[in-house]
Write a protein that holds these residues in place. Structure first.
Motif, PDB file in Angstrom:
ATOM      1  N   UNK A   1       0.818  -1.205   0.000  1.00 27.60           N
ATOM      2  CA  UNK A   1       0.000   0.000   0.000  1.00 27.60           C
ATOM      3  C   UNK A   1       0.852   1.255   0.000  1.00 27.60           C
ATOM      4  N   UNK A   2       2.118   1.122   0.350  1.00 26.22           N
ATOM      5  CA  UNK A   2       3.032   2.263   0.330  1.00 26.22           C
ATOM      6  C   UNK A   2       3.236   2.756  -1.090  1.00 26.22           C
ATOM      7  N   UNK A   3       3.629   4.009  -1.197  1.00 32.14           N
ATOM      8  CA  UNK A   3       3.778   4.543  -2.549  1.00 32.14           C
ATOM      9  C   UNK A   3       4.994   5.434  -2.750  1.00 32.14           C
ATOM     10  N   UNK A   4       5.907   5.448  -1.810  1.00 29.44           N
ATOM     11  CA  UNK A   4       7.048   6.349  -1.957  1.00 29.44           C
ATOM     12  C   UNK A   4       8.116   5.767  -2.882  1.00 29.44           C
ATOM     13  N   UNK A   5       8.805   6.666  -3.539  1.00 25.85           N
ATOM     14  CA  UNK A   5       9.863   6.303  -4.468  1.00 25.85           C
ATOM     15  C   UNK A   5      10.961   5.506  -3.766  1.00 25.85           C
ATOM     16  N   UNK A   6      11.163   5.754  -2.477  1.00 24.77           N
ATOM     17  CA  UNK A   6      12.206   5.038  -1.735  1.00 24.77           C
ATOM     18  C   UNK A   6      11.941   3.530  -1.713  1.00 24.77           C
ATOM     19  N   UNK A   7      10.680   3.127  -1.707  1.00 22.34           N
ATOM     20  CA  UNK A   7      10.356   1.695  -1.749  1.00 22.34           C
ATOM     21  C   UNK A   7      10.816   1.113  -3.073  1.00 22.34           C
ATOM     22  N   UNK A   8      10.487   1.802  -4.151  1.00 27.04           N
ATOM     23  CA  UNK A   8      10.878   1.334  -5.487  1.00 27.04           C
ATOM     24  C   UNK A   8      12.401   1.188  -5.589  1.00 27.04           C
TER      25      UNK A   8
ATOM     26  N   UNK B   1       8.931  -4.047 -13.005  1.00 25.37           N
ATOM     27  CA  UNK B   1       7.538  -4.391 -13.329  1.00 25.37           C
ATOM     28  C   UNK B   1       6.871  -5.256 -12.254  1.00 25.37           C
ATOM     29  N   UNK B   2       7.645  -5.723 -11.284  1.00 27.09           N
ATOM     30  CA  UNK B   2       7.109  -6.554 -10.208  1.00 27.09           C
ATOM     31  C   UNK B   2       6.983  -5.803  -8.888  1.00 27.09           C
ATOM     32  N   UNK B   3       7.035  -4.477  -8.970  1.00 27.29           N
ATOM     33  CA  UNK B   3       6.839  -3.626  -7.799  1.00 27.29           C
ATOM     34  C   UNK B   3       5.473  -2.966  -7.935  1.00 27.29           C
ATOM     35  N   UNK B   4       4.565  -3.346  -7.071  1.00 25.27           N
ATOM     36  CA  UNK B   4       3.202  -2.814  -7.080  1.00 25.27           C
ATOM     37  C   UNK B   4       3.050  -1.875  -5.889  1.00 25.27           C
ATOM     38  N   UNK B   5       3.081  -0.582  -6.149  1.00 21.61           N
ATOM     39  CA  UNK B   5       2.909   0.419  -5.105  1.00 21.61           C
ATOM     40  C   UNK B   5       1.460   0.865  -5.043  1.00 21.61           C
ATOM     41  N   UNK B   6       1.073   1.419  -3.893  1.00 21.74           N
ATOM     42  CA  UNK B   6      -0.267   1.979  -3.676  1.00 21.74           C
ATOM     43  C   UNK B   6      -1.348   0.938  -3.973  1.00 21.74           C
ATOM     44  N   UNK B   7      -1.096  -0.283  -3.580  1.00 17.19           N
ATOM     45  CA  UNK B   7      -2.010  -1.393  -3.844  1.00 17.19           C
ATOM     46  C   UNK B   7      -3.049  -1.482  -2.731  1.00 17.19           C
ATOM     47  N   UNK B   8      -4.298  -1.311  -3.103  1.00 19.91           N
ATOM     48  CA  UNK B   8      -5.378  -1.401  -2.113  1.00 19.91           C
ATOM     49  C   UNK B   8      -6.138  -2.721  -2.221  1.00 19.91           C
ATOM     50  N   UNK B   9      -6.133  -3.316  -3.396  1.00 20.91           N
ATOM     51  CA  UNK B   9      -6.730  -4.636  -3.586  1.00 20.91           C
ATOM     52  C   UNK B   9      -5.604  -5.548  -4.048  1.00 20.91           C
ATOM     53  N   UNK B  10      -4.850  -6.023  -3.075  1.00 26.93           N
ATOM     54  CA  UNK B  10      -3.612  -6.749  -3.353  1.00 26.93           C
ATOM     55  C   UNK B  10      -3.837  -8.023  -4.153  1.00 26.93           C
ATOM     56  N   UNK B  11      -4.985  -8.638  -4.023  1.00 26.42           N
ATOM     57  CA  UNK B  11      -5.257  -9.870  -4.770  1.00 26.42           C
ATOM     58  C   UNK B  11      -5.241  -9.605  -6.277  1.00 26.42           C
ATOM     59  N   UNK B  12      -5.687  -8.429  -6.699  1.00 28.36           N
ATOM     60  CA  UNK B  12      -5.659  -8.100  -8.130  1.00 28.36           C
ATOM     61  C   UNK B  12      -4.217  -7.996  -8.628  1.00 28.36           C
ATOM     62  N   UNK B  13      -3.362  -7.361  -7.846  1.00 24.93           N
ATOM     63  CA  UNK B  13      -1.952  -7.256  -8.235  1.00 24.93           C
ATOM     64  C   UNK B  13      -1.261  -8.617  -8.163  1.00 24.93           C
ATOM     65  N   UNK B  14      -1.611  -9.428  -7.182  1.00 28.99           N
ATOM     66  CA  UNK B  14      -1.071 -10.785  -7.089  1.00 28.99           C
ATOM     67  C   UNK B  14      -1.456 -11.593  -8.331  1.00 28.99           C
ATOM     68  N   UNK B  15      -2.714 -11.513  -8.727  1.00 30.57           N
ATOM     69  CA  UNK B  15      -3.167 -12.244  -9.918  1.00 30.57           C
ATOM     70  C   UNK B  15      -2.443 -11.756 -11.171  1.00 30.57           C
ATOM     71  N   UNK B  16      -2.215 -10.454 -11.271  1.00 26.82           N
ATOM     72  CA  UNK B  16      -1.475  -9.901 -12.409  1.00 26.82           C
ATOM     73  C   UNK B  16      -0.046 -10.429 -12.422  1.00 26.82           C
TER      74      UNK B  16
END
Length: 177
Positions: free
Chosen positions: A60-67, A78-93
């Protein structure tokens, strides 16, 4: 006990706050958010990446430092999903893009937003200080808390089970992190 599950793992996905950090965030006046990471977790992540495991960060974090930190640890952009609120959708992707079934992915999470992914993945892990709802449903709870080498513990468990823990395996020295 979970040998069948560990033997299938080809990828590791994880949350950041509460897993790679202790969950505390320092917010300063200019809006920057600071997190503290453990270097031993980073080493284990690089070892996993150098052994061919695919790493995915879903947070759910979104700062550039995480990236930037994830890139140092072996997570592809391409495997860094920031600001994820519905993590299952990003997991499925993540699974779809890499041609993985959910049972080939270990997920490490610590809080309620992680539960759908923890229930869908092949092997679910939580740090010792994860919320009660998470600890009750995962396959394994590490003895360490978030930000205190719980990632290293989980990765070492998988890599060692598959005979890939140690510098003599993979291409750790050739890989440019």
């Amino acid at each position: 006990m979970y040998e069948d599950k560990l033997g299938r793992i080809r990828a590791i996905c994880f949350d950041v706050d509460g897993v790679l950090t202790d969950g505390r965030i320092l917010a300063v006046d200019n809006g920057e958010l600071y997190r503290q990471f453990d270097a031993k977790d980073a080493f284990a992540m690089r070892m996993a990446a150098s052994n061919g495991y695919i790493l995915g960060c879903i947070t759910g974090g979104r700062s550039l430092s995480i990236r930037k930190r994830m890139a140092i640890c072996g997570v592809e952009e391409e495997d860094i999903y920031l600001h994820s609120h519905r993590k299952i959708l990003d997991f499925n992707d993540f699974c779809l893009r890499h041609g993985l079934s959910a049972d080939q992915v270990m997920y490490i999470g610590d809080d309620i937003p992680d539960i759908p992914v923890l229930q869908a993945c092949g092997f679910s892990v939580a740090p010792a200080d994860a919320c009660e709802e998470v600890r009750e449903i995962v396959d394994f709870v590490t003895p360490e808390g978030g930000g205190r080498q719980c990632m290293r513990h989980a990765l070492k468990m998988v890599l060692a089970f598959q005979g890939r823990w140690g510098l003599e395996h993979g291409n750790y020295f050739e890989r440019n992190f």
